[in-house]
Scaffold this active site. Structure first.
Site, mmCIF file in Angstrom:
data_model
loop_
_atom_site.group_PDB
_atom_site.id
_atom_site.type_symbol
_atom_site.label_atom_id
_atom_site.label_comp_id
_atom_site.label_asym_id
_atom_site.label_seq_id
_atom_site.Cartn_x
_atom_site.Cartn_y
_atom_site.Cartn_z
ATOM 1 N N SER A 138 0.855 -1.191 0.000
ATOM 2 C CA SER A 138 0.000 0.000 0.000
ATOM 3 C C SER A 138 0.886 1.235 0.000
ATOM 4 O O SER A 138 1.982 1.220 0.577
ATOM 5 C CB SER A 138 -0.888 0.022 1.242
ATOM 6 N N TYR A 152 -1.788 -0.434 10.291
ATOM 7 C CA TYR A 152 -1.906 -0.941 8.918
ATOM 8 C C TYR A 152 -0.702 -0.503 8.079
ATOM 9 O O TYR A 152 -0.091 -1.309 7.364
ATOM 10 C CB TYR A 152 -3.210 -0.422 8.312
HETATM 11 P P1 NAP Z 1 -11.324 -5.985 0.581
HETATM 12 O O1 NAP Z 1 -12.262 -5.664 -0.519
HETATM 13 O O2 NAP Z 1 -11.677 -5.667 1.983
HETATM 14 O O3 NAP Z 1 -10.917 -7.519 0.453
HETATM 15 C C1 NAP Z 1 -10.036 -8.091 1.372
HETATM 16 C C2 NAP Z 1 -9.917 -9.555 1.052
HETATM 17 O O4 NAP Z 1 -8.960 -10.155 1.960
HETATM 18 C C3 NAP Z 1 -11.223 -10.320 1.255
HETATM 19 O O5 NAP Z 1 -11.394 -11.191 0.159
HETATM 20 C C4 NAP Z 1 -11.006 -11.118 2.547
HETATM 21 O O6 NAP Z 1 -11.689 -12.355 2.567
HETATM 22 C C5 NAP Z 1 -9.515 -11.350 2.472
HETATM 23 N N1 NAP Z 1 -8.887 -11.654 3.757
HETATM 24 C C6 NAP Z 1 -8.711 -10.840 4.822
HETATM 25 N N2 NAP Z 1 -8.055 -11.491 5.816
HETATM 26 C C7 NAP Z 1 -7.815 -12.738 5.351
HETATM 27 C C8 NAP Z 1 -7.191 -13.889 5.893
HETATM 28 N N3 NAP Z 1 -6.659 -13.884 7.132
HETATM 29 N N4 NAP Z 1 -7.126 -15.022 5.154
HETATM 30 C C9 NAP Z 1 -7.652 -15.042 3.894
HETATM 31 N N5 NAP Z 1 -8.249 -13.986 3.319
HETATM 32 C C10 NAP Z 1 -8.335 -12.850 4.045
HETATM 33 O O7 NAP Z 1 -9.924 -5.235 0.367
HETATM 34 P P2 NAP Z 1 -9.167 -4.663 -0.905
HETATM 35 O O8 NAP Z 1 -9.282 -3.199 -0.857
HETATM 36 O O9 NAP Z 1 -9.495 -5.408 -2.136
HETATM 37 O O10 NAP Z 1 -7.680 -4.981 -0.439
HETATM 38 C C11 NAP Z 1 -6.871 -5.991 -1.034
HETATM 39 C C12 NAP Z 1 -5.435 -5.653 -0.705
HETATM 40 O O11 NAP Z 1 -5.136 -4.352 -1.231
HETATM 41 C C13 NAP Z 1 -5.160 -5.564 0.795
HETATM 42 O O12 NAP Z 1 -3.914 -6.139 1.092
HETATM 43 C C14 NAP Z 1 -5.122 -4.069 1.064
HETATM 44 O O13 NAP Z 1 -4.322 -3.742 2.164
HETATM 45 C C15 NAP Z 1 -4.535 -3.555 -0.248
HETATM 46 N N6 NAP Z 1 -4.800 -2.140 -0.498
HETATM 47 C C16 NAP Z 1 -6.073 -1.687 -0.681
HETATM 48 C C17 NAP Z 1 -6.271 -0.325 -0.909
HETATM 49 C C18 NAP Z 1 -7.623 0.262 -1.133
HETATM 50 O O14 NAP Z 1 -7.742 1.514 -1.201
HETATM 51 N N7 NAP Z 1 -8.669 -0.525 -1.248
HETATM 52 C C19 NAP Z 1 -5.181 0.547 -0.927
HETATM 53 C C20 NAP Z 1 -3.918 0.039 -0.717
HETATM 54 C C21 NAP Z 1 -3.727 -1.313 -0.514
HETATM 55 P P3 NAP Z 1 -13.312 -12.438 2.797
HETATM 56 O O15 NAP Z 1 -13.919 -11.932 1.514
HETATM 57 O O16 NAP Z 1 -13.581 -13.881 3.036
HETATM 58 O O17 NAP Z 1 -13.607 -11.561 3.960
#
Ligand code: NAP
Length: 243
Positions: A138, A152
């Site tokens: 991130s 985070y």
């Molecule tokens: P999201 O929509 O909240 O999805 C998170 C995913 O991670 C979900 O599928 C969840 O599973 C899974 N997960 C969480 N803990 C887990 C575990 N212990 N074991 C297996 N699966 C797990 O988030 P997102 O925004 O797509 O984020 C994806 C990645 O991008 C993350 O690493 C986040 O830090 C990074 N990121 C996101 C942003 C942003 O603005 N969105 C910015 C920077 C970085 P369930 O569906 O079963 O709950």
């Protein structure tokens, strides 16, 4: 050898977009999820209806035993794993560091860093002839996310260091390890932080004046996984609209 990828947290958001894109590019995909089986099944249905290969597998990727089962299940479905996307991650309610308790801090590190360590170690142990890992870090690793989620941000800083160190350990084995650093992306994650409209609120501060999409991050991940990035390792690509 056919391309077999595990996408952790592949049922929603960036992981779901990545799983669908990779399947369209010919990868057999394991869609890992933690709790939301319906969303993971939707991703698998979407892939299979389009003629691709995918299956969903529940595993908490911060658990050593469950990570081993995740890789075993993927190998049983598709053969040896060749690619890994460490995407699963969590954040919690916006808060100052002084108000974060130890349980939350440990949970963030377990979900975001221990998971990356366990899955990367398993992948390196099992890769047969080279392989590629992409970590979803991130831009928070650079900003520190003050007053929101320093826990985070610290977990993503650790992920960046893990990326750099591991990439140098395994480069001579033909294994590449890189990371993407998304900025503000439209996914469910911001609701978990207590502010579903966060991306729109912050859009005016982004040089490109808008938030990003999960698909834009997925495109970058797919490039890093591909042979087009064959001389790229230990590198970071910010997908953040110029921030
Ligand atoms: P999201 O929509 O909240 O999805 C998170 C995913 O991670 C979900 O599928 C969840 O599973 C899974 N997960 C969480 N803990 C887990 C575990 N212990 N074991 C297996 N699966 C797990 O988030 P997102 O925004 O797509 O984020 C994806 C990645 O991008 C993350 O690493 C986040 O830090 C990074 N990121 C996101 C942003 C942003 O603005 N969105 C910015 C920077 C970085 P369930 O569906 O079963 O709950």
């Amino acid at each position: 050898m056919s391309k077999v990828v595990i996408v952790t947290g592949g049922g929603r958001g960036i992981g779901a977009a990545t799983a669908k894109l990779l399947a369209a590019k010919g990868y057999a995909v394991c869609v890992n999820y933690l709790a939301n089986s319906a969303r993971a099944d939707d991703v698998v249905d979407c892939i299979t209806h389009a003629g691709g290969r995918a299956f969903a597998h529940q595993a908490d990727v911060s658990s050593e035993t469950e990570v081993i089962h995740l890789f075993d299940a993927t190998e049983a479905h598709f053969g040896p794993v060749t690619h890994l996307v460490n995407n699963a991650g969590v954040l919690f309610t916006q808060s100052k560091l002084v108000d974060i308790d130890l349980e939350r801090f440990n949970q963030v590190l377990n979900s975001n860093v221990v998971s990356c360590f366990l899955c990367s170690r398993e992948a390196v142990r099992r890769f047969k002839s080279g392989g590629v890992i992409v970590n979803v870090s991130s831009l928070a690793s650079q900003t520190g996310s003050p007053f929101e989620y320093v826990d985070y941000a610290a977990s993503k800083g650790a992920m960046d260091t893990l990326t750099k160190g591991l990439s140098r350990e395994v480069a001579a084995l033909g294994i590449r390890v890189n990371a993407v650093r998304p900025g503000f992306i439209y996914t469910d994650m911001h609701a978990d932080g207590g502010e579903p409209g966060r991306v729109d609120r912050l859009a005016p501060q982004i040089p490109m004046q808008r938030g990003g999409t999960a698909e834009e991050v997925a495109n970058t991940i797919a490039w890093l996984l591909s042979d087009e990035a064959s001389y790229v390792t230990g590198s970071f690509i910010d997908v953040a609209g110029g921030r």
